[in-house]
Design a protein around this motif. Structure first.
Motif, PDB file in Angstrom:
ATOM      1  N   LEU A  64       0.848  -1.193   0.000  1.00  0.00           N
ATOM      2  CA  LEU A  64       0.000   0.000   0.000  1.00  0.00           C
ATOM      3  C   LEU A  64       0.881   1.240   0.000  1.00  0.00           C
ATOM      4  O   LEU A  64       1.828   1.337   0.786  1.00  0.00           O
ATOM      5  CB  LEU A  64      -0.902   0.023   1.226  1.00  0.00           C
ATOM      6  CG  LEU A  64      -1.991  -1.030   1.242  1.00  0.00           C
ATOM      7  CD1 LEU A  64      -2.521  -1.229   2.641  1.00  0.00           C
ATOM      8  CD2 LEU A  64      -3.111  -0.646   0.306  1.00  0.00           C
ATOM      9  N   LYS A  65       0.568   2.145  -0.882  1.00  0.00           N
ATOM     10  CA  LYS A  65       1.214   3.456  -0.905  1.00  0.00           C
ATOM     11  C   LYS A  65       0.147   4.470  -0.523  1.00  0.00           C
ATOM     12  O   LYS A  65      -0.904   4.539  -1.160  1.00  0.00           O
ATOM     13  CB  LYS A  65       1.754   3.774  -2.292  1.00  0.00           C
ATOM     14  CG  LYS A  65       2.371   5.154  -2.392  1.00  0.00           C
ATOM     15  CD  LYS A  65       2.840   5.461  -3.815  1.00  0.00           C
ATOM     16  CE  LYS A  65       3.379   6.870  -3.907  1.00  0.00           C
ATOM     17  NZ  LYS A  65       3.745   7.202  -5.299  1.00  0.00           N
ATOM     18  N   TYR A  66       0.417   5.223   0.535  1.00  0.00           N
ATOM     19  CA  TYR A  66      -0.530   6.208   1.041  1.00  0.00           C
ATOM     20  C   TYR A  66      -0.040   7.620   0.758  1.00  0.00           C
ATOM     21  O   TYR A  66       1.142   7.904   0.955  1.00  0.00           O
ATOM     22  CB  TYR A  66      -0.672   6.100   2.561  1.00  0.00           C
ATOM     23  CG  TYR A  66      -1.280   4.830   3.059  1.00  0.00           C
ATOM     24  CD1 TYR A  66      -2.654   4.705   3.204  1.00  0.00           C
ATOM     25  CD2 TYR A  66      -0.486   3.759   3.427  1.00  0.00           C
ATOM     26  CE1 TYR A  66      -3.217   3.550   3.698  1.00  0.00           C
ATOM     27  CE2 TYR A  66      -1.041   2.599   3.930  1.00  0.00           C
ATOM     28  CZ  TYR A  66      -2.408   2.503   4.063  1.00  0.00           C
ATOM     29  OH  TYR A  66      -2.970   1.351   4.558  1.00  0.00           O
ATOM     30  N   GLU A  67      -0.948   8.470   0.345  1.00  0.00           N
ATOM     31  CA  GLU A  67      -0.702   9.898   0.396  1.00  0.00           C
ATOM     32  C   GLU A  67      -1.437  10.362   1.647  1.00  0.00           C
ATOM     33  O   GLU A  67      -2.653  10.202   1.758  1.00  0.00           O
ATOM     34  CB  GLU A  67      -1.261  10.607  -0.837  1.00  0.00           C
ATOM     35  CG  GLU A  67      -1.004  12.092  -0.812  1.00  0.00           C
ATOM     36  CD  GLU A  67      -1.609  12.822  -2.001  1.00  0.00           C
ATOM     37  OE1 GLU A  67      -1.751  14.052  -1.913  1.00  0.00           O
ATOM     38  OE2 GLU A  67      -1.966  12.168  -2.999  1.00  0.00           O
ATOM     39  N   ILE A  68      -0.682  10.884   2.604  1.00  0.00           N
ATOM     40  CA  ILE A  68      -1.255  11.243   3.900  1.00  0.00           C
ATOM     41  C   ILE A  68      -1.204  12.753   4.099  1.00  0.00           C
ATOM     42  O   ILE A  68      -0.477  13.462   3.404  1.00  0.00           O
ATOM     43  CB  ILE A  68      -0.517  10.525   5.047  1.00  0.00           C
ATOM     44  CG1 ILE A  68       0.952  10.919   5.095  1.00  0.00           C
ATOM     45  CG2 ILE A  68      -0.669   9.014   4.909  1.00  0.00           C
ATOM     46  CD1 ILE A  68       1.707  10.374   6.284  1.00  0.00           C
ATOM     47  N   ASP A  69      -1.975  13.217   5.049  1.00  0.00           N
ATOM     48  CA  ASP A  69      -1.910  14.614   5.474  1.00  0.00           C
ATOM     49  C   ASP A  69      -0.769  14.692   6.481  1.00  0.00           C
ATOM     50  O   ASP A  69      -0.867  14.134   7.582  1.00  0.00           O
ATOM     51  CB  ASP A  69      -3.235  15.037   6.115  1.00  0.00           C
ATOM     52  CG  ASP A  69      -3.267  16.499   6.491  1.00  0.00           C
ATOM     53  OD1 ASP A  69      -2.197  17.069   6.804  1.00  0.00           O
ATOM     54  OD2 ASP A  69      -4.366  17.080   6.494  1.00  0.00           O
ATOM     55  N   ALA A  70       0.314  15.359   6.116  1.00  0.00           N
ATOM     56  CA  ALA A  70       1.502  15.421   6.974  1.00  0.00           C
ATOM     57  C   ALA A  70       1.196  16.055   8.327  1.00  0.00           C
ATOM     58  O   ALA A  70       1.878  15.771   9.314  1.00  0.00           O
ATOM     59  CB  ALA A  70       2.622  16.174   6.260  1.00  0.00           C
ATOM     60  N   ASP A  71       0.181  16.886   8.396  1.00  0.00           N
ATOM     61  CA  ASP A  71      -0.202  17.506   9.661  1.00  0.00           C
ATOM     62  C   ASP A  71      -0.986  16.556  10.561  1.00  0.00           C
ATOM     63  O   ASP A  71      -1.281  16.895  11.708  1.00  0.00           O
ATOM     64  CB  ASP A  71      -1.026  18.773   9.419  1.00  0.00           C
ATOM     65  CG  ASP A  71      -0.207  19.862   8.749  1.00  0.00           C
ATOM     66  OD1 ASP A  71       1.022  19.945   9.012  1.00  0.00           O
ATOM     67  OD2 ASP A  71      -0.780  20.624   7.952  1.00  0.00           O
ATOM     68  N   LYS A  72      -1.337  15.395  10.039  1.00  0.00           N
ATOM     69  CA  LYS A  72      -2.119  14.418  10.807  1.00  0.00           C
ATOM     70  C   LYS A  72      -1.366  13.094  10.922  1.00  0.00           C
ATOM     71  O   LYS A  72      -1.969  12.024  10.968  1.00  0.00           O
ATOM     72  CB  LYS A  72      -3.479  14.227  10.156  1.00  0.00           C
ATOM     73  CG  LYS A  72      -4.283  15.521  10.161  1.00  0.00           C
ATOM     74  CD  LYS A  72      -5.618  15.359   9.515  1.00  0.00           C
ATOM     75  CE  LYS A  72      -6.347  16.705   9.558  1.00  0.00           C
ATOM     76  NZ  LYS A  72      -7.638  16.624   8.909  1.00  0.00           N
ATOM     77  N   LEU A  73      -0.058  13.197  11.003  1.00  0.00           N
ATOM     78  CA  LEU A  73       0.781  12.006  11.068  1.00  0.00           C
ATOM     79  C   LEU A  73       0.472  11.161  12.303  1.00  0.00           C
ATOM     80  O   LEU A  73       0.447   9.935  12.220  1.00  0.00           O
ATOM     81  CB  LEU A  73       2.270  12.397  11.043  1.00  0.00           C
ATOM     82  CG  LEU A  73       3.270  11.248  10.972  1.00  0.00           C
ATOM     83  CD1 LEU A  73       3.006  10.351   9.765  1.00  0.00           C
ATOM     84  CD2 LEU A  73       4.689  11.789  10.940  1.00  0.00           C
ATOM     85  N   GLU A  74       0.205  11.789  13.436  1.00  0.00           N
ATOM     86  CA  GLU A  74      -0.114  11.018  14.646  1.00  0.00           C
ATOM     87  C   GLU A  74      -1.391  10.198  14.465  1.00  0.00           C
ATOM     88  O   GLU A  74      -1.466   9.053  14.927  1.00  0.00           O
ATOM     89  CB  GLU A  74      -0.245  11.938  15.853  1.00  0.00           C
ATOM     90  CG  GLU A  74       1.082  12.496  16.323  1.00  0.00           C
ATOM     91  CD  GLU A  74       0.941  13.382  17.548  1.00  0.00           C
ATOM     92  OE1 GLU A  74      -0.097  13.323  18.238  1.00  0.00           O
ATOM     93  OE2 GLU A  74       1.893  14.136  17.816  1.00  0.00           O
ATOM     94  N   ASP A  75      -2.376  10.748  13.778  1.00  0.00           N
ATOM     95  CA  ASP A  75      -3.606   9.995  13.494  1.00  0.00           C
ATOM     96  C   ASP A  75      -3.302   8.808  12.593  1.00  0.00           C
ATOM     97  O   ASP A  75      -3.812   7.702  12.812  1.00  0.00           O
ATOM     98  CB  ASP A  75      -4.655  10.893  12.835  1.00  0.00           C
ATOM     99  CG  ASP A  75      -5.151  11.990  13.757  1.00  0.00           C
ATOM    100  OD1 ASP A  75      -5.312  11.726  14.961  1.00  0.00           O
ATOM    101  OD2 ASP A  75      -5.371  13.105  13.253  1.00  0.00           O
ATOM    102  N   PHE A  76      -2.463   9.027  11.578  1.00  0.00           N
ATOM    103  CA  PHE A  76      -2.105   7.941  10.667  1.00  0.00           C
ATOM    104  C   PHE A  76      -1.318   6.861  11.408  1.00  0.00           C
ATOM    105  O   PHE A  76      -1.525   5.667  11.171  1.00  0.00           O
ATOM    106  CB  PHE A  76      -1.308   8.465   9.478  1.00  0.00           C
ATOM    107  CG  PHE A  76      -0.963   7.386   8.495  1.00  0.00           C
ATOM    108  CD1 PHE A  76      -1.930   6.881   7.638  1.00  0.00           C
ATOM    109  CD2 PHE A  76       0.313   6.849   8.447  1.00  0.00           C
ATOM    110  CE1 PHE A  76      -1.626   5.860   6.736  1.00  0.00           C
ATOM    111  CE2 PHE A  76       0.628   5.832   7.560  1.00  0.00           C
ATOM    112  CZ  PHE A  76      -0.342   5.338   6.708  1.00  0.00           C
ATOM    113  N   GLU A  77      -0.436   7.259  12.317  1.00  0.00           N
ATOM    114  CA  GLU A  77       0.311   6.277  13.100  1.00  0.00           C
ATOM    115  C   GLU A  77      -0.633   5.408  13.930  1.00  0.00           C
ATOM    116  O   GLU A  77      -0.444   4.191  14.015  1.00  0.00           O
ATOM    117  CB  GLU A  77       1.330   6.974  14.002  1.00  0.00           C
ATOM    118  CG  GLU A  77       2.493   7.569  13.239  1.00  0.00           C
ATOM    119  CD  GLU A  77       3.462   8.340  14.122  1.00  0.00           C
ATOM    120  OE1 GLU A  77       3.281   8.381  15.358  1.00  0.00           O
ATOM    121  OE2 GLU A  77       4.409   8.913  13.567  1.00  0.00           O
ATOM    122  N   GLU A  78      -1.636   6.010  14.528  1.00  0.00           N
ATOM    123  CA  GLU A  78      -2.623   5.235  15.295  1.00  0.00           C
ATOM    124  C   GLU A  78      -3.382   4.276  14.377  1.00  0.00           C
ATOM    125  O   GLU A  78      -3.628   3.115  14.728  1.00  0.00           O
ATOM    126  CB  GLU A  78      -3.589   6.160  16.028  1.00  0.00           C
ATOM    127  CG  GLU A  78      -4.678   5.438  16.793  1.00  0.00           C
ATOM    128  CD  GLU A  78      -4.169   4.466  17.844  1.00  0.00           C
ATOM    129  OE1 GLU A  78      -4.899   3.495  18.143  1.00  0.00           O
ATOM    130  OE2 GLU A  78      -3.045   4.646  18.360  1.00  0.00           O
TER     131      GLU A  78
END
Length: 109
Positions: free
Chosen positions: A6-20
């Motif tokens: 999986l390749k994700y484009e994430i919101d860099a300002d919401k990295l903690e949410d993505f980590e969870e």
């Protein structure tokens, strides 16, 4: 064996949410009979790209996991986390297979 990349484009300002989100899915994939190889987060370079790799013994077991995850409460909570926080902008999924027949080095001792 089938490995899902999986390749994700994430919101860099919401990295903690993505980590969870990632922590939850590592446990869930393993609970459903897969082997999660981990999430790989931005360090150098692009700050909004992350990857994940996990494997299942076969495409059939992966498809069963996909069907079962749609009714599993913990999976639904993980989906909701991503939806509510909008930590994932988009993702791409690829199916890979290992290269068979590669000689393994021998250890002499």
């Amino acid at each position: 064996m089938i490995t899902i990349h999986l390749k994700y484009e994430i919101d860099a300002d919401k990295l903690e949410d993505f980590e969870e989100y990632g922590r939850r899915w590592v446990l869930l994939v393993n609970r459903f009979g897969g082997t999660h190889h981990g999430y790989f987060l931005p360090s150098e370079g692009d700050s909004d790209i992350a990857f994940a790799l996990f494997s299942f013994p076969s495409l059939a077991t992966y498809e069963q996991y996909r069907m079962d995850s749609m009714s599993d409460p913990e999976c639904q909570e993980a989906f909701a986390l991503a939806r509510e926080t909008r930590c994932i902008k988009r993702y791409e999924r690829r199916f890979l297979r290992p290269l068979d027949g590669v000689p393994q080095p021998t250890v002499s001792g």
